[in-house]
Scaffold this motif. Structure first.
Motif, PDB file in Angstrom:
ATOM      1  N   GLU A 305       2.514   1.711   4.933  1.00 41.46           N
ATOM      2  CA  GLU A 305       1.885   1.381   6.213  1.00 41.46           C
ATOM      3  C   GLU A 305       0.557   0.649   6.024  1.00 41.46           C
ATOM      4  N   TYR A 306       0.069   0.588   4.799  1.00 40.46           N
ATOM      5  CA  TYR A 306      -1.245  -0.003   4.545  1.00 40.46           C
ATOM      6  C   TYR A 306      -1.114  -1.210   3.625  1.00 40.46           C
ATOM      7  N   ARG A 307      -2.031  -2.160   3.793  1.00 42.60           N
ATOM      8  CA  ARG A 307      -2.072  -3.314   2.904  1.00 42.60           C
ATOM      9  C   ARG A 307      -2.457  -2.877   1.496  1.00 42.60           C
ATOM     10  N   LEU A 308      -3.363  -1.866   1.386  1.00 42.00           N
ATOM     11  CA  LEU A 308      -3.865  -1.400   0.100  1.00 42.00           C
ATOM     12  C   LEU A 308      -4.193   0.085   0.234  1.00 42.00           C
ATOM     13  N   VAL A 309      -3.896   0.861  -0.802  1.00 45.56           N
ATOM     14  CA  VAL A 309      -4.271   2.280  -0.839  1.00 45.56           C
ATOM     15  C   VAL A 309      -5.010   2.502  -2.156  1.00 45.56           C
ATOM     16  N   TRP A 310      -6.226   3.030  -2.061  1.00 45.74           N
ATOM     17  CA  TRP A 310      -7.044   3.173  -3.274  1.00 45.74           C
ATOM     18  C   TRP A 310      -7.638   4.572  -3.354  1.00 45.74           C
ATOM     19  N   TRP A 311      -7.428   5.209  -4.490  1.00 45.81           N
ATOM     20  CA  TRP A 311      -7.876   6.598  -4.730  1.00 45.81           C
ATOM     21  C   TRP A 311      -9.183   6.558  -5.511  1.00 45.81           C
ATOM     22  N   ILE A 312     -10.220   7.247  -5.005  1.00 45.38           N
ATOM     23  CA  ILE A 312     -11.546   7.232  -5.618  1.00 45.38           C
ATOM     24  C   ILE A 312     -12.015   8.662  -5.867  1.00 45.38           C
ATOM     25  N   ARG A 313     -12.330   8.973  -7.106  1.00 46.40           N
ATOM     26  CA  ARG A 313     -12.979  10.254  -7.394  1.00 46.40           C
ATOM     27  C   ARG A 313     -14.389  10.200  -6.853  1.00 46.40           C
ATOM     28  N   ALA A 314     -14.769  11.216  -6.065  1.00 40.27           N
ATOM     29  CA  ALA A 314     -16.022  11.127  -5.319  1.00 40.27           C
ATOM     30  C   ALA A 314     -16.949  12.306  -5.594  1.00 40.27           C
ATOM     31  N   ASP A 315     -16.834  12.912  -6.778  1.00 40.50           N
ATOM     32  CA  ASP A 315     -17.682  14.061  -7.106  1.00 40.50           C
ATOM     33  C   ASP A 315     -19.164  13.701  -7.078  1.00 40.50           C
ATOM     34  N   THR A 316     -19.484  12.447  -7.476  1.00 41.45           N
ATOM     35  CA  THR A 316     -20.873  11.993  -7.513  1.00 41.45           C
ATOM     36  C   THR A 316     -20.939  10.556  -6.989  1.00 41.45           C
ATOM     37  N   TRP A 351     -15.090  -7.172   0.447  1.00 38.67           N
ATOM     38  CA  TRP A 351     -13.680  -7.508   0.640  1.00 38.67           C
ATOM     39  C   TRP A 351     -13.036  -6.589   1.666  1.00 38.67           C
ATOM     40  N   LEU A 352     -13.313  -5.296   1.577  1.00 36.58           N
ATOM     41  CA  LEU A 352     -12.720  -4.336   2.511  1.00 36.58           C
ATOM     42  C   LEU A 352     -13.170  -4.601   3.941  1.00 36.58           C
ATOM     43  N   GLN A 353     -14.424  -5.023   4.105  1.00 32.86           N
ATOM     44  CA  GLN A 353     -14.943  -5.299   5.445  1.00 32.86           C
ATOM     45  C   GLN A 353     -14.174  -6.412   6.136  1.00 32.86           C
ATOM     46  N   THR A 354     -13.632  -7.323   5.377  1.00 36.19           N
ATOM     47  CA  THR A 354     -13.003  -8.503   5.976  1.00 36.19           C
ATOM     48  C   THR A 354     -11.492  -8.550   5.805  1.00 36.19           C
ATOM     49  N   HIS A 355     -10.919  -7.465   5.262  1.00 30.34           N
ATOM     50  CA  HIS A 355      -9.463  -7.413   5.083  1.00 30.34           C
ATOM     51  C   HIS A 355      -8.964  -6.057   5.586  1.00 30.34           C
ATOM     52  N   PRO A 356      -8.727  -5.946   6.887  1.00 31.13           N
ATOM     53  CA  PRO A 356      -8.384  -4.626   7.461  1.00 31.13           C
ATOM     54  C   PRO A 356      -6.998  -4.169   7.039  1.00 31.13           C
ATOM     55  N   GLY A 357      -6.740  -2.880   7.395  1.00 28.56           N
ATOM     56  CA  GLY A 357      -5.409  -2.340   7.180  1.00 28.56           C
ATOM     57  C   GLY A 357      -5.247  -1.603   5.878  1.00 28.56           C
ATOM     58  N   TRP A 358      -6.324  -1.065   5.313  1.00 28.52           N
ATOM     59  CA  TRP A 358      -6.258  -0.350   4.037  1.00 28.52           C
ATOM     60  C   TRP A 358      -6.529   1.141   4.238  1.00 28.52           C
ATOM     61  N   LEU A 359      -6.268   1.919   3.191  1.00 27.43           N
ATOM     62  CA  LEU A 359      -6.595   3.347   3.164  1.00 27.43           C
ATOM     63  C   LEU A 359      -7.359   3.630   1.880  1.00 27.43           C
ATOM     64  N   LEU A 360      -8.567   4.193   2.025  1.00 27.36           N
ATOM     65  CA  LEU A 360      -9.327   4.695   0.880  1.00 27.36           C
ATOM     66  C   LEU A 360      -9.313   6.216   0.918  1.00 27.36           C
ATOM     67  N   VAL A 361      -9.070   6.841  -0.228  1.00 25.27           N
ATOM     68  CA  VAL A 361      -9.128   8.298  -0.335  1.00 25.27           C
ATOM     69  C   VAL A 361     -10.296   8.644  -1.253  1.00 25.27           C
ATOM     70  N   PHE A 362     -11.301   9.300  -0.707  1.00 23.55           N
ATOM     71  CA  PHE A 362     -12.437   9.779  -1.496  1.00 23.55           C
ATOM     72  C   PHE A 362     -12.183  11.256  -1.798  1.00 23.55           C
ATOM     73  N   ASP A 363     -11.788  11.548  -3.025  1.00 24.48           N
ATOM     74  CA  ASP A 363     -11.371  12.902  -3.378  1.00 24.48           C
ATOM     75  C   ASP A 363     -12.532  13.716  -3.937  1.00 24.48           C
ATOM     76  N   ASN A 364     -12.713  14.918  -3.340  1.00 22.73           N
ATOM     77  CA  ASN A 364     -13.691  15.898  -3.807  1.00 22.73           C
ATOM     78  C   ASN A 364     -15.132  15.412  -3.635  1.00 22.73           C
ATOM     79  N   VAL A 365     -15.468  15.031  -2.406  1.00 23.62           N
ATOM     80  CA  VAL A 365     -16.843  14.668  -2.082  1.00 23.62           C
ATOM     81  C   VAL A 365     -17.684  15.943  -2.073  1.00 23.62           C
ATOM     82  N   GLU A 366     -18.724  15.960  -2.878  1.00 23.81           N
ATOM     83  CA  GLU A 366     -19.552  17.168  -2.963  1.00 23.81           C
ATOM     84  C   GLU A 366     -20.471  17.313  -1.759  1.00 23.81           C
ATOM     85  N   ARG A 367     -21.070  16.186  -1.342  1.00 29.46           N
ATOM     86  CA  ARG A 367     -22.022  16.225  -0.237  1.00 29.46           C
ATOM     87  C   ARG A 367     -21.784  15.035   0.688  1.00 29.46           C
ATOM     88  N   PRO A 368     -21.848  15.244   1.993  1.00 27.21           N
ATOM     89  CA  PRO A 368     -21.613  14.126   2.917  1.00 27.21           C
ATOM     90  C   PRO A 368     -22.529  12.936   2.656  1.00 27.21           C
TER      91      PRO A 368
END
Length: 984
Positions: A305-316, A351-368
């Motif tokens: 359903e998305y143009r791009l799906v990107w998984w990001i470790r977000a501990d820090t 690039w993300l700002q000008t190319h809609p339709g993506w999904l980013l997953v920020f996994d394990n965000v420690e602090r908002p």
């Protein structure tokens, strides 16, 4: 296009909003009608979060000098506010001209604006519009006007993908990264069609003053041709890079077994669906609850359903930048020059700002706050899914992920272990708190080692440290329960070390319903305590409500298990927390637990925590605090009619006192006395008598015969002799104790008066009612004089005297007195105090003796209702009332109803009190009587014969109950049942 240049415009004079684009640090390009009616002054503010971004700044019309040209709906405004700042590092504006002669059939274009100044998740947001210009119809009036056909809208507010564009006028229109026009569709028309109209930059550049105004502000208006030829060579910026759909970096699913999450997965799908207004969705929960797994399943299931799906470790923050830099590397391929991490992350955001339709997953965000600088810049173009242990501080409503339910837990264990004992599996799931990661690791370990579920449970109990930190072969060794929670504890300790201390102490209590006030000594004031608990709840380490908190079972297990390699779980720290937990609990327990009715609600709340503390504390390590808890819990349980449960605690209390204080210590003697009393209440006089006798002997030796404790032991021994039916030994000992108390303490001492009351009761038991009544009257007079008419002991004397009058046949006098006692006890002690209920019970008996059956029934039924509510259905007093009500039905010739109730009472007494308890023996006698009344004489005789043998064995041949059963047996054999009587 750089989204950081997008601004919102507010026209206070006309009361309307629109969009603009910073073409220089203080110059905004917009639609002229956004300025009309404002006397030349409007307000602007930036879209992207940052210092001063939410602050409105005053701006003035710069071009045209006079707003009189209806053919050109474009304006330049200049920000006049001295505090206005712009973000660093913005890409320069590149101006473009669409060449109709060389443009391909369809030229893609992009605009970003504020339709109706929409608000999502409490934050201002934009809509991105993607469309195209057609060669035959897109350029009009000699290239002055551009018609854009809308192809796609990021996050439309309508399910069909179309949306109203009020507020979009003034938005900059881009094609191939060049600013080619300004959207001028009239805001007031609330445009709904698939077309937008823009004024071309090329026509503006030809108008007097426009280019000079831009250049004077520091800009450089150089037009580049936008056509097929302009796309030759490497892309100039991130906005020019196009990639095919389907790019992703998703890890593989950790396991194909995925149970119990259908509802959560559906909720996540709804939150991120195309017609949802959600741009950023947070999924939060306890470490190990399965947030990452759920997010990964969603990403795999919806990847197409998305143009791009990107998984990001977000501990820090550094890991977030690294994840974005990796995305930039994938998008740019081998293009030079190579970028540093910060540059690559910024490129990816552009690039993300000008190319809609993506999904980013920020996994394990420690602090908002770690992820806000990124998510704030990306709110307009795609979807962002965040997982975190932290539950607060997010925009919008985060989705909480609970533990699995019981059936899902059992399903997961069954699939991992290929079956096994279901009851053992159910118990293990409960011990692991239905936490998915713990269940998965347990199931894998069981399967790999070929042990049973029961054996794993034993390992968990005996080797908790190793079990919670063991990773099955083939799994990530860093993802064990102990190591996952270590990360959370580190974060909590950094914020406030006291939060971790609360967890260590709470680990010794029951997992739910822990009173918040227990932790008050750790805080400076209630506000401070509320903040500490909120911090723990925010990290999903506890759950809180207005008065209590809860901790996951496995978190407790880990928190109270020493680990040398964990600075939060050193042995000394855990020992200190255990001692603190006991001390705080001691301070919270109400006094006089067996008689203080006002304290019983508190006791009911604290009982699970006292039991949990004592269960987790090895008896060999008991100290003064735990011995105090053991004694108080036992006294409370005795007052609630649970002597068998009390005995276990009192036995441990005695063993601990012997070990810590020795045989002759006063506390040890008290512990032995209390254990003997519990055996007596449980009807086990054979165990109670030796303990009372031993206590009396030691008190005589240590304290002397006249010490008050020694006199108490003699009184208690007389009581147990009486309970055993040995009144020949009980009465002389009562008499001797009364004489010595009168000599040592005085005739008016409360303990002397108690001895007098007990001796009168013994006289009544052997039928010496004249002596009993005389002594009751004397005791009552003394208590009235010394204690007053409302003292509980005085009320007890009046109650006992009234009952003696009834037994002596003076029923009217008994009724009059019992009515007054019941009223006074209800007033002084409360209507549901056990003493008040006892008076109502005896008054009902008196009514029954007087032939007032209806009044007796109402009182029995009222008593039963109150006892069921206050004491519970298994309390001995409740069972006695049910027995008496059954007798009333039998007395009223409703034998079938009486028989059913007698059987129910006997069943419960056998389970709660045991087969040898005196009350159980009475129930068996009453049941036999009811059987005889139904004409089932042979069955009654069989029951009497068995009962008589048990009475002789348990009580004695001369005990009143034994004598009653013997008479009833003889009468049954002669078909005569005149000796039956109800029980008080």
């Amino acid at each position: 296009m750089d989204v950081r240049r997008v601004v919102e415009i507010w026209n206070p004079g006309a009361g309307c909003s629109g969009t603009g684009y910073l073409v220089a640090d203080r110059i905004v390009l917009t639609a002229l009608h956004n300025v009309l009616g404002s006397t030349g002054r409007v307000e602007v503010r930036r879209l992207v979060p940052g210092a001063g971004a939410d602050r409105w700044a005053t701006a003035e019309l710069l071009w045209p000098e006079r707003a009189q040209d209806p053919e050109v709906d474009v304006a330049l405004i200049q920000v006049a506010d001295g505090a206005w700042t712009v973000p660093d590092g913005m890409d320069p504006v590149r101006w473009g001209r669409i060449d109709a002669a060389v443009v391909e059939e369809r030229l893609g274009c992009l605009a970003v604006g504020f339709p109706r100044s929409e608000v999502r998740d409490g934050v201002r947001d934009t809509k991105e519009i993607r469309g195209h210009v057609e060669s035959l119809t897109g350029l009009k009036s000699g290239g002055e006007r551009i018609t854009v056909y809308v192809d796609r809208v990021a996050a439309p507010s309508k399910p069909d993908g179309k949306s109203r564009w009020s507020g979009t006028s003034g938005a900059a229109l881009f094609a191939r990264g060049r600013l080619v026009g300004v959207v001028t569709t009239d805001r007031a028309r609330d445009y709904e069609a698939d077309q937008l109209t823009a004024v071309s930059v090329a026509s503006l550049a030809a108008r007097p003053g426009f280019a000079m105004a831009v250049k004077a502000a520091g800009g450089d208006l150089v037009l580049e041709d936008v056509s097929a030829a302009s796309d030759a060579g490497p892309p100039h910026s991130a906005y020019d890079v196009e990639v095919p759909r389907g790019i992703h970096n998703l890890p593989d699913l950790p396991s194909r077994i995925f149970v119990g999450r259908d509802e959560a997965l559906a909720a996540l799908g709804r939150a991120l669906s195309e017609d949802s207004q959600t741009i950023t969705q947070t999924l939060h929960g306890l470490g190990g609850v399965g947030k990452t797994t759920l997010a990964l399943h969603y990403a795999h299931d919806h990847r197409d359903e998305y143009r791009l799906v990107w998984w990001i470790r977000a501990d820090t923050p550094d890991l977030i930048d690294a994840g974005l830099a990796a995305l930039a590397a994938r998008l740019r391929g081998g293009r030079a020059p190579a970028l540093a991490t910060a540059q690559a992350a910024s490129w990816a955001i552009g690039w993300l700002q000008t190319h809609p339709g993506w999904l980013l997953v920020f996994d394990n965000v420690e602090r908002p706050e770690d992820v806000r600088p990124v998510t704030g810049q990306l709110r307009a173009a795609g979807r962002q899914l965040l997982t975190s242990r932290c539950g607060g501080g997010w925009s919008g409503d985060p989705l909480p992920l609970p533990v699995l339910d019981t059936e899902a837990s059992l399903d997961l264990l069954a699939r991992l272990t290929n079956g096994g004992d279901e009851e053992e599996a159910r118990a293990l799931a409960e011990e692991l708190g239905h936490l998915p990661l713990a269940l998965e690791q347990a199931g894998a370990f069981i399967a790999q080692t070929s042990i049973t579920i029961g054996e794993y449970r034993e390992m968990l109990r005996e080797y908790a440290r190793h079990t919670t930190d063991a990773a099955p072969a083939g799994s990530d060794p860093t993802r064990t329960m102990a190591r996952i929670w270590r990360i959370t504890l580190d974060a909590l300790h950094e914020r406030d070390p006291r939060a971790v201390e609360i967890l260590r102490v709470a680990a010794w209590y029951a997992p739910t319903g822990i009173p918040r006030d227990l932790f008050a000594p750790l805080a400076e004031n209630p506000v401070d305590l509320a903040g500490l608990l909120a911090l723990l709840a925010n990290y999903n380490m506890i759950t809180i409500d207005r008065s209590t908190l809860g901790v996951h079972r496995l978190v407790q297990t880990v928190a109270r298990t020493p680990a040398d390699d964990d600075p939060h779980r050193g042995r000394e720290l855990i020992d200190e927390a255990r001692v603190q937990a006991a001390a705080w609990l001691c301070g919270a327990l109400p006094d006089d637990p067996d008689e203080n009715v006002a304290g019983w609600p508190t006791w009911r709340h604290l009982l699970p925590h006292t039991e949990a503390l004592l269960a987790a504390w090895r008896p060999a390590e008991d100290n003064d605090s735990t011995l105090f808890v053991l004694n108080q819990v036992a006294l409370y349980l005795q007052g609630q009619g649970e002597p068998l449960r009390a005995i276990d605690f009192l036995r441990r209390n005695l063993e601990g006192s012997l070990r810590l204080k020795g045989t002759g210590h006063l506390d040890t003697l008290t512990a032995r006395n209390n254990l003997a009393s519990a055996h007596e209440r449980a009807g086990d006089v054979s165990r109670a008598i030796p303990l009372f006798e031993e206590t009396l002997a030691e008190r005589l030796q240590i304290l002397g015969k006249d010490h008050p404790h020694t006199l108490t032991s003699r009184n208690n021994l007389a009581c147990v002799y009486e309970a055993a039916g040995d009144l020949h030994r009980a009465i002389p000992l009562y008499e001797e104790t009364l004489v010595d108390r009168q000599r040592v303490l005085g005739g008016n001492h409360p303990q002397t008066l108690s001895s007098s009351n007990n001796l009168a009761y013994a006289y009544s038991s052997v039928g010496e009612l004249d002596r009993a009544i005389a002594l009751y009257e004397k005791t009552l007079a003394g208590r009235l004089r010394v204690l007053g008419e409302d003292h509980p002991d005085t009320l007890m004397s009046r109650h006992n005297l009234a009952s003696a009058y009834k037994d002596a046949g003076d029923v009217p006098r008994s009724i009059s007195m019992l009515e007054k006692v019941w009223s006074d006890r209800s007033r002084v002690l409360g209507a549901v105090h056990p003493d008040s209920l006892a008076s109502r019970n005896n008054l009902a008996h008196a009514y029954l003796r007087d032939g007032q059956t209806d009044r007796a029934r109402l009182l029995f039924e009222g008593n039963l209702a109150d006892q069921l509510r206050v004491l519970g259905e298994e309390h001995p007093d409740t069972l006695t009332t049910q027995n008496n009500l059954a007798f009333l039905w039998e007395f009223s010739d409703d034998v079938s109803r009486a028989l059913r109730l007698y059987e129910e009472v006997l069943t419960v007494r056998l389970r709660v009190l045991g087969e040898d308890h005196p009350d159980t023996l009475v129930s068996r006698n009453n049941l036999a009587q009811a059987l005889e009344s139904r004409g089932r004489t042979s069955s009654a005789v069989e029951l009497y014969v068995e009962l008589l043998a048990d009475c002789v064995r348990v009580l004695s041949p001369d005990h009143p109950t034994t004598l009653l059963v013997r008479r009833n047996l003889a009468a049954a054999r002669a078909r005569n049942w005149k000796f039956r009587k109800p029980t008080d």
